[in-house]
Design a protein around this motif. Structure first.
Motif, PDB file in Angstrom:
ATOM      1  N   ILE A  35      -5.359  44.246  51.978  1.00  0.00           N
ATOM      2  CA  ILE A  35      -6.252  44.225  50.976  1.00  0.00           C
ATOM      3  C   ILE A  35      -5.864  43.063  49.694  1.00  0.00           C
ATOM      4  N   GLY A  36      -4.776  43.344  49.402  1.00  0.00           N
ATOM      5  CA  GLY A  36      -3.750  42.213  48.612  1.00  0.00           C
ATOM      6  C   GLY A  36      -4.265  40.937  49.066  1.00  0.00           C
ATOM      7  N   GLY A  74     -15.591  37.463  40.546  1.00  0.00           N
ATOM      8  CA  GLY A  74     -14.226  37.151  40.318  1.00  0.00           C
ATOM      9  C   GLY A  74     -13.506  38.236  39.473  1.00  0.00           C
ATOM     10  N   ASP A  75     -14.426  38.967  38.646  1.00  0.00           N
ATOM     11  CA  ASP A  75     -14.053  40.297  37.854  1.00  0.00           C
ATOM     12  C   ASP A  75     -13.574  41.336  38.819  1.00  0.00           C
ATOM     13  N   TYR A  76     -14.499  41.543  39.677  1.00  0.00           N
ATOM     14  CA  TYR A  76     -14.312  42.457  40.597  1.00  0.00           C
ATOM     15  C   TYR A  76     -13.213  42.318  41.474  1.00  0.00           C
ATOM     16  N   LEU A 126      -7.406  43.737  42.962  1.00  0.00           N
ATOM     17  CA  LEU A 126      -5.880  42.930  42.951  1.00  0.00           C
ATOM     18  C   LEU A 126      -4.983  43.932  42.174  1.00  0.00           C
ATOM     19  N   LEU A 127      -5.628  44.132  40.739  1.00  0.00           N
ATOM     20  CA  LEU A 127      -4.654  44.902  39.962  1.00  0.00           C
ATOM     21  C   LEU A 127      -4.344  46.323  40.546  1.00  0.00           C
ATOM     22  N   ASP A 128      -5.323  47.132  41.142  1.00  0.00           N
ATOM     23  CA  ASP A 128      -5.004  48.479  41.678  1.00  0.00           C
ATOM     24  C   ASP A 128      -4.302  48.217  42.908  1.00  0.00           C
ATOM     25  N   THR A 129      -4.530  47.237  43.630  1.00  0.00           N
ATOM     26  CA  THR A 129      -3.785  46.890  44.784  1.00  0.00           C
ATOM     27  C   THR A 129      -2.299  46.698  44.550  1.00  0.00           C
ATOM     28  N   GLU A 169       0.817  48.986  45.987  1.00  0.00           N
ATOM     29  CA  GLU A 169       2.025  48.399  46.337  1.00  0.00           C
ATOM     30  C   GLU A 169       3.173  48.772  45.721  1.00  0.00           C
ATOM     31  N   ARG A 170       3.359  48.997  44.315  1.00  0.00           N
ATOM     32  CA  ARG A 170       4.565  49.670  43.561  1.00  0.00           C
ATOM     33  C   ARG A 170       4.477  51.024  43.911  1.00  0.00           C
TER      34      ARG A 170
END
Length: 636
Positions: A425-426, A443-445, A450-453, A457-458
């Motif tokens: 996904i990332g 782009g905002d979506y 990407l931020l939640d991905t 990942e962390r």
């Protein structure tokens, strides 16, 4: 603001200085002490105190009685001596009167009188001389020869010739100064009752020596004869030294007064304290008003018998006390102390963790028997509860281990199952961001995806690290240098967050403290504790890092002044996935706890809500025993 008043050097209202108050309980505790054997012996001694009191009272009563008896004895003796002296003088008067009426003396037959005098003198040792004088005072016969040749100027001779009666002269010092004598005169009448002369006798006061010796008085007793003028006429013993010298004023004062006899306590001229009895004697025909006889017996002798009784009784009482104390020691040893020692020994074993220890004392009705029975019952109850606790603890450990195993397995599964989809996904999101306008709605979506991905990942990374935590490989590490280096890497972040970082002890110092530990796991542990402390102080504060060693272990303290941990959250602090932070997984402190357990470190935390927390890590200096590694389910 009012000034505090000062009373006895201390301001009122200030903290009072505690003072130790003496009380009966404190005194008894101080003297009795913790030793039962000593207390038993002191009780035995205390039982003898009434006996000692009675003994001392008896001694003082006996002493007073002895003093009274000695005073009476002294008074009787001095009365007897005075009476004897009066009797001797009366006998002398009778002797001279009898001789004056014989025909030899009435006719002044000098040869016959000389013979009688020489015959009579040896039979009367109290006299040192006998003589016959005519009316002119010329001595015509004497024994021994050599008496004064003429007596006409002697007062006693003149009085005898004038009055025609028996006369006593004055006491005078002998020529050899070894004693005092007195002259006695008896007038002689012829057949026509005319005075034709006088019989004279010289009486020696040293005859009292025989009376003094015959009385068998105690050693250092003294007999003194004093005239009305205070002159000491004679004294026995030491007659030569104390004869014809003034008497002590205090002695004269004691014997003055209306009483003719009595007793008193005084110190003599030789410094010896004596009980004295005195008697004043008035003799008919004596040229002085009276004579005083004084007999003294040493106080030490008077009290010797009572003191001997006291010493004997004290010795017997001391022997009885010693035997009683010895008996108390033996009885205490066999009936109390040995049983108490078993109780104490069993208590020490019980305190040391040996819950199977028992006193082994037989049950009895006395206090120690009941105590031993109750103690054994308590030990049995503790042992039973300990076994129950051990069993419950083992069950809890088993459940916890099962929980951890399940969590490990879950973490592995989650990490394994989520890592690839999250990565895909990332990656795809980043590709799409390259072909679309970043400022568009799409782009905002994509940016949000990407931020939640990245957050996923962390999380996957932290869970994977917890699940795949490697086994420790301890090596010698310079703990001060290593921790200081790690802490320095956080100093800029701390400064930006308004946190002051302080090193204490050996923190940051090279060669001060060395331990055996896995460097990677040790570094991870310290970083987690540092970051946790910084996160607790979002508004700034003080971060204290301390390192110390006591020869057996190193102590690492990480203390912050943050918001602290509530009492409700404290039991769950090291549980996996427990967190109070918004964007945290809650796995970091669990990881630290697991690393500490596998290294056999001691990890503790203290916290006060609103004032901060302190994490303390105790790391053994030497190599630790290898921890038991349990296989994780699903691990090859």
């Amino acid at each position: 603001m009012e000034k505090s008043q000062v009373v006895d050097g201390l301001p009122q209202g200030s903290a009072a200085i505690p003072q130790r108050r003496l009380s009966l309980s404190n005194i008894l505790t101080h003297w009795l002490g913790p030793s039962i054997r000593r207390n038993l012996q002191l009780l035995v001694l205390a039982a003898f105190l009434p006996g000692i009191s009675i003994l001392l009272y008896t001694f003082y009563a006996l002493q007073e009685n002895m003093v009274r008896e000695v005073k009476n004895y002294t008074l009787r003796q001095v009365q007897a001596i005075s009476a004897h002296h009066e009797r001797v003088l009366d006998e002398a008067r009778q002797l001279l009167l009898t001789l004056s009426r014989t025909c030899e003396f009435r006719s002044l037959n000098v040869p016959a009188c000389q013979g009688l005098l020489q015959e009579i003198l040896p039979q009367n040792p109290a006299y040192v001389g006998l003589g016959l004088a005519n009316s002119q005072g010329t001595v015509v016969a004497s024994s021994p020869p050599g008496l004064p040749f003429n007596l006409k100027d002697e007062r006693y001779f003149q009085d005898a010739m004038r009055t025609g009666e028996f006369t006593l002269g004055k006491y005078i010092l002998r020529d050899d100064k070894l004693g005092v004598i007195i002259h006695l005169a008896q007038p002689i009448l012829d057949q026509e009752d005319k005075l034709i002369g006088a019989l004279v006798a010289v009486f020696d006061m040293n005859y009292l020596v025989r009376i003094f010796q015959d009385a068998h008085l105690p050693e250092y007793s003294v007999l003194t004869m004093t005239d009305a003028a205070g002159m000491r006429l004679t004294r026995f013993p030491e007659t030569e030294k104390y004869t014809w010298v003034p008497d002590l004023p205090r002695m004269i004062e004691r014997m003055s007064g209306s009483l003719e006899e009595g007793t008193f306590l005084e110190t003599g001229v030789d410094g010896v304290r004596r009980l004295y009895g005195f008697k004043r004697q008035s003799l008919k025909g004596l040229s002085m008003p009276f004579l005083s006889f004084r007999l003294g017996i040493p106080v030490e002798h008077a009290l010797a018998e009572s003191r001997m009784v006291l010493y004997r009784n004290l010795a017997l009482l001391g022997l009885a006390a010693f035997m009683s104390m010895a008996l108390a020691w033996l009885l205490g040893e066999f009936t109390i102390l040995r049983r108490l020692q078993k109780l104490v020994g069993t208590a020490e074993l019980l305190g040391g963790g040996n819950l199977a220890a028992r006193t082994g004392l037989a049950r009895s009705r006395d206090e120690l028997g009941k105590l031993a029975w109750a103690f054994d019952g308590m030990a049995e109850s503790l042992e039973r509860r300990d076994k129950e606790n051990q069993k419950a603890h083992a069950e809890i450990q088993r459940l916890l281990q099962e929980k951890l195993d399940c969590l490990d397995q879950l973490a592995r599964c989650v990490a394994h199952e989520l890592r690839n989809p999250v990565t895909t996904i990332g990656g795809l999101t980043r590709r799409l961001l390259k072909v679309v306008d970043e400022n568009s709605t799409i782009g905002d979506y994509l940016k949000k995806i990407l931020l939640d991905t990245q957050r996923l990942e962390r999380i996957v990374t932290e869970v994977r690290e917890y699940a795949d935590l490697p086994a420790p490989s301890p090596e010698r590490q310079d703990l001060g240098a290593l921790l200081g280096e790690i802490a320095e890497s956080y100093r800029d972040n701390a400064r930006q967050g308004g946190v002051e970082m302080v090193f204490k002890g050996a923190m940051g110092r090279q060669g001060q403290v060395e331990v055996w530990a896995d460097r990677i796991l040790l570094e991870k542990t310290f970083r987690v504790l540092l970051q946790n402390a910084l996160d607790a102080m979002p508004g700034g504060g003080r971060l204290s890092l301390e390192l110390a060693g006591d020869g057996q272990a190193a102590m690492v303290n990480v203390a912050d002044t943050g918001r602290g941990i509530s009492k409700e959250d404290m039991p769950f602090l090291f549980h996996p996935f427990f967190t109070t932070k918004t964007n945290a997984v809650g796995i970091s402190l669990s990881t630290v706890k697991r690393i500490a357990a596998e290294h056999q470190w001691d990890l503790k935390v203290t916290s006060q809500e609103g004032r901060g927390s302190t994490f303390t890590l105790n790391i053994p200096l030497g190599p630790a025993q290898a921890p038991i590694q349990k296989p994780v389910q699903g691990q090859p």
